[in-house]
Design a protein around this motif. Structure first.
Motif, mmCIF file in Angstrom:
data_model
loop_
_atom_site.group_PDB
_atom_site.id
_atom_site.type_symbol
_atom_site.label_atom_id
_atom_site.label_comp_id
_atom_site.label_asym_id
_atom_site.label_seq_id
_atom_site.Cartn_x
_atom_site.Cartn_y
_atom_site.Cartn_z
ATOM 1 N N ASN A 308 0.843 -1.199 0.000
ATOM 2 C CA ASN A 308 0.000 0.000 0.000
ATOM 3 C C ASN A 308 0.873 1.241 0.000
ATOM 4 O OD1 ASN A 308 -3.028 -0.873 0.679
ATOM 5 N ND2 ASN A 308 -1.653 -2.166 1.882
ATOM 6 N N VAL A 309 0.507 2.204 -0.815
ATOM 7 C CA VAL A 309 1.149 3.517 -0.814
ATOM 8 C C VAL A 309 0.038 4.549 -0.626
ATOM 9 C CG1 VAL A 309 2.615 5.141 -2.041
ATOM 10 C CG2 VAL A 309 2.904 2.679 -2.412
ATOM 11 N N VAL A 310 0.169 5.368 0.426
ATOM 12 C CA VAL A 310 -0.866 6.348 0.769
ATOM 13 C C VAL A 310 -0.186 7.699 0.963
ATOM 14 C CG1 VAL A 310 -2.803 6.871 2.283
ATOM 15 C CG2 VAL A 310 -2.075 4.490 1.992
ATOM 16 N N SER A 311 -0.644 8.696 0.244
ATOM 17 C CA SER A 311 0.054 9.990 0.242
ATOM 18 C C SER A 311 -0.091 10.730 1.572
ATOM 19 C CB SER A 311 -0.475 10.867 -0.893
ATOM 20 O OG SER A 311 -1.797 11.293 -0.634
ATOM 21 N N GLY A 312 0.891 11.591 1.835
ATOM 22 C CA GLY A 312 0.878 12.465 3.004
ATOM 23 C C GLY A 312 1.154 13.896 2.591
ATOM 24 N N ASP A 313 1.112 14.799 3.550
ATOM 25 C CA ASP A 313 1.315 16.222 3.287
ATOM 26 C C ASP A 313 2.811 16.531 3.243
ATOM 27 O OD1 ASP A 313 0.280 18.746 2.782
ATOM 28 O OD2 ASP A 313 0.497 19.365 4.865
ATOM 29 N N ARG A 314 3.258 17.157 2.172
ATOM 30 C CA ARG A 314 4.694 17.419 2.013
ATOM 31 C C ARG A 314 5.172 18.635 2.789
ATOM 32 N NH1 ARG A 314 7.240 14.432 -1.801
ATOM 33 N NH2 ARG A 314 5.972 13.223 -3.264
ATOM 34 N N HIS A 315 4.345 19.680 2.813
ATOM 35 C CA HIS A 315 4.783 20.934 3.446
ATOM 36 C C HIS A 315 3.654 21.466 4.328
ATOM 37 C CE1 HIS A 315 8.218 20.929 0.752
ATOM 38 N NE2 HIS A 315 7.385 20.793 -0.275
ATOM 39 N N ALA A 316 3.800 21.320 5.625
ATOM 40 C CA ALA A 316 2.788 21.809 6.548
ATOM 41 C C ALA A 316 2.695 23.335 6.470
ATOM 42 C CB ALA A 316 3.124 21.374 7.972
ATOM 43 N N PRO A 339 -1.289 -0.361 15.369
ATOM 44 C CA PRO A 339 -1.488 1.003 15.840
ATOM 45 C C PRO A 339 -1.574 2.032 14.727
ATOM 46 C CG PRO A 339 0.803 0.368 16.097
ATOM 47 C CD PRO A 339 0.074 -0.852 15.619
ATOM 48 N N VAL A 340 -1.172 1.705 13.507
ATOM 49 C CA VAL A 340 -1.100 2.701 12.435
ATOM 50 C C VAL A 340 -2.214 2.482 11.425
ATOM 51 C CG1 VAL A 340 1.376 3.004 12.717
ATOM 52 C CG2 VAL A 340 0.529 1.316 11.091
ATOM 53 N N GLY A 341 -2.592 3.587 10.764
ATOM 54 C CA GLY A 341 -3.672 3.549 9.797
ATOM 55 C C GLY A 341 -3.234 4.012 8.419
ATOM 56 N N PRO A 342 -4.176 4.041 7.454
ATOM 57 C CA PRO A 342 -3.843 4.291 6.043
ATOM 58 C C PRO A 342 -3.739 5.773 5.683
ATOM 59 C CG PRO A 342 -6.168 3.789 6.248
ATOM 60 C CD PRO A 342 -5.590 3.662 7.627
ATOM 61 N N TYR A 343 -2.761 6.448 6.277
ATOM 62 C CA TYR A 343 -2.522 7.864 6.006
ATOM 63 C C TYR A 343 -1.008 8.077 5.990
ATOM 64 C CZ TYR A 343 -7.241 7.812 7.973
ATOM 65 O OH TYR A 343 -8.548 7.489 8.258
ATOM 66 N N ASN A 344 -0.491 8.734 4.953
ATOM 67 C CA ASN A 344 0.940 9.032 4.864
ATOM 68 C C ASN A 344 1.791 7.799 5.158
ATOM 69 O OD1 ASN A 344 3.228 10.741 4.522
ATOM 70 N ND2 ASN A 344 3.449 10.857 6.741
ATOM 71 N N ILE A 345 1.586 6.756 4.396
ATOM 72 C CA ILE A 345 2.265 5.517 4.736
ATOM 73 C C ILE A 345 2.569 4.702 3.487
ATOM 74 C CG2 ILE A 345 0.326 3.887 5.011
ATOM 75 C CD1 ILE A 345 1.572 3.262 7.804
ATOM 76 N N VAL A 346 3.679 3.978 3.551
ATOM 77 C CA VAL A 346 4.020 2.941 2.587
ATOM 78 C C VAL A 346 4.160 1.657 3.390
ATOM 79 C CG1 VAL A 346 5.689 2.113 0.890
ATOM 80 C CG2 VAL A 346 5.216 4.571 1.077
ATOM 81 N N SER A 347 3.446 0.618 2.991
ATOM 82 C CA SER A 347 3.491 -0.620 3.761
ATOM 83 C C SER A 347 3.687 -1.811 2.840
ATOM 84 C CB SER A 347 2.195 -0.807 4.566
ATOM 85 O OG SER A 347 1.098 -1.063 3.702
#
Length: 448
Positions: A308-316, A339-347
């Protein structure tokens, strides 16, 4: 040509019990020749006169979860253990083309620290309650024909593989929605049109209410081996990182799934756009699952690889939000307990399931997790930020191993257990406590 006898006809198979329960069709039991004498059959088809019948059932579940060093030792209750108890009876009344479905829930929790929340306990409340009208000459969900079902009320939703809209079946209190749904069956295609609001459960009796801030609408189309959909989502009080504001998000996705010989696959991609707190949204995800069964090998293993590849925010703080929003995902996203969910993640998640015999099955899985973007943190399955990015530039979140064992003791009773350990990676160690999490689940589930 003489008509086929009951022995010549293909034997009817009882429907698989679902998490939503309203998709189970037991009307074939109106024919006495289809009955096997099983003790549950009188509950599944109760004739009430011409063109009217009632289906009933229940789920009674006890689940114990234990955590050591919860959230790597940063949680309010790092060493937690609690018992979930729930009962969910249901009644499904069919009168001609009209239908009424009611499912109350009784859900209690013991030992939750620091206190039980709305997914732990709702006492006595209405989980599902809706009415629908069926039009046309075919049931929606049929492989052929044309039909239309109009539905209004409170209902659970399970769309596709539940990456974006699921039942939250794992936690003690499942997720339901209030609103309207139209189900259209045209040939081999099924179109689901929805306009709903999620239910916000309370911890007391009859205090569940539809959300005033969140809404969901869209269309989900299923044809053989392919789904495609548009889902709109609104949240007037959204939070991402340290920002808070109004969110209007649009998701366009497609999913292909199927089997060929001993191979099976499930691949889904989603693109999201919209506005959050006055800025733009640009997010995406790609989930892949490819597996192969070995039916002639000892224990008939099924080997699966999920990535799984799920995008995250690059620049807060800029005017573009890149964090993907899974909205209402299934509770067991990466395994039984994680503990982790499908946000800003590569699994990456290899898994092998085996059939031991006598109703016993087992599996062993490994998971490895990285941050997709260094500018974003780590979230849990509901979408809460559990570890801010801080000053760390590391991507590696950690690795997990999980083993499960399940025994189908009777057709109605399943006993299962899972044991997991999550070892913190460099990012977790650089941004706070980094102890190894231990997770144990024990469950008994009786339902018919």
């Amino acid at each position: 040509m003489k008509p086929a006898s009951a022995q010549d006809r293909e034997a009817w198979q009882p429907p698989t019990l679902t998490t939503t329960r309203y998709d189970e069709d037991w009307s074939k039991l109106a024919d006495p020749s289809e009955r096997t004498g099983r003790w549950t059959e009188p509950f599944k088809y109760v004739p009430l006169g011409q063109d009217a019948y009632l289906t009933t059932g229940v789920e009674i579940r006890l689940r114990n979860e234990k955590y050591r060093a919860n959230l790597w030792g940063d949680a309010d209750a790092p060493d937690d253990g609690y018992l979930w108890m729930r009962a969910m009876p249901h009644a499904d009344l069919h009168v001609g083309r009209l239908r009424g479905f009611v499912q109350p829930i009784i859900a209690y929790a013991a030992g939750v620290a620091p206190s039980a929340g709305p997914i732990d306990q709702t006492r006595f409340d209405l989980l599902q309650g809706f009415a629908d009208l069926r039009l046309g000459d075919a049931d929606t969900g049929a492989a052929t024909g044309t039909g239309l079902t109009l539905r209004a009320g409170r209902q659970m939703l399970s769309l596709g593989s539940e990456r974006l809209v699921g039942t939250r079946y794992g936690p003690n209190v499942p997720l339901a929605f209030d609103g309207f749904r139209g189900l259209v069956s045209v040939g081999g295609a099924i179109v689901s049109l929805i306009a709903v609001r999620p239910i916000q459960p309370g911890v007391g009796t009859f205090d569940d209410r539809r959300s005033r801030t969140k809404s969901l609408w869209g269309a989900y189309v299923t044809i053989p081996s392919l789904d495609f959909y548009y889902l709109g989502y609104g949240n007037n009080d959204a939070r991402f990182g340290g920002r808070r504001g109004r969110e209007r998000r649009h998701s366009v996705g497609a999913r292909t799934f199927g089997t060929a010989a001993d191979w099976h696959w499930n691949v889904e991609g989603v693109a999201q756009f919209g506005r959050f707190a006055g800025g733009r949204i640009g997010a995406w995800t790609l989930g892949t699952e490819v597996g192969r069964r070995f039916p002639s090998a000892p224990l008939s293993p099924d080997a699966v690889m999920r990535v799984n590849v799920v995008s995250g925010d690059r620049h807060a703080g800029d005017d573009r939000l890149g964090t993907f929003n899974a909205m209402f995902p299934k509770g067991k996203y990466f395994g039984e307990l994680s503990p982790v969910g499908p946000y800003n993640i590569v699994s990456a998640n290899p898994r092998v399931a085996m059939t031991v015999g006598s109703g016993v099955s087992a599996s062993v899985a490994g998971m490895a997790y990285w941050r997709y973007s260094r500018g974003d943190g780590v979230y849990d399955v509901p979408g809460n930020l559990i570890r801010a990015p801080g000053a760390s530039r590391a991507r590696f979140i950690g690795k997990e191993i999980e083993a499960t064992l399940a025994w189908q003791a009777t057709p109605e009773l399943e006993l299962s257990t899972s044991l997991s350990a999550f070892t913190a990676g460099r990012f977790i160690r650089e941004t706070g406590s980094g102890r190894t999490i231990g997770m144990l689940g024990l469950e008994s589930n009786f339902r018919f």
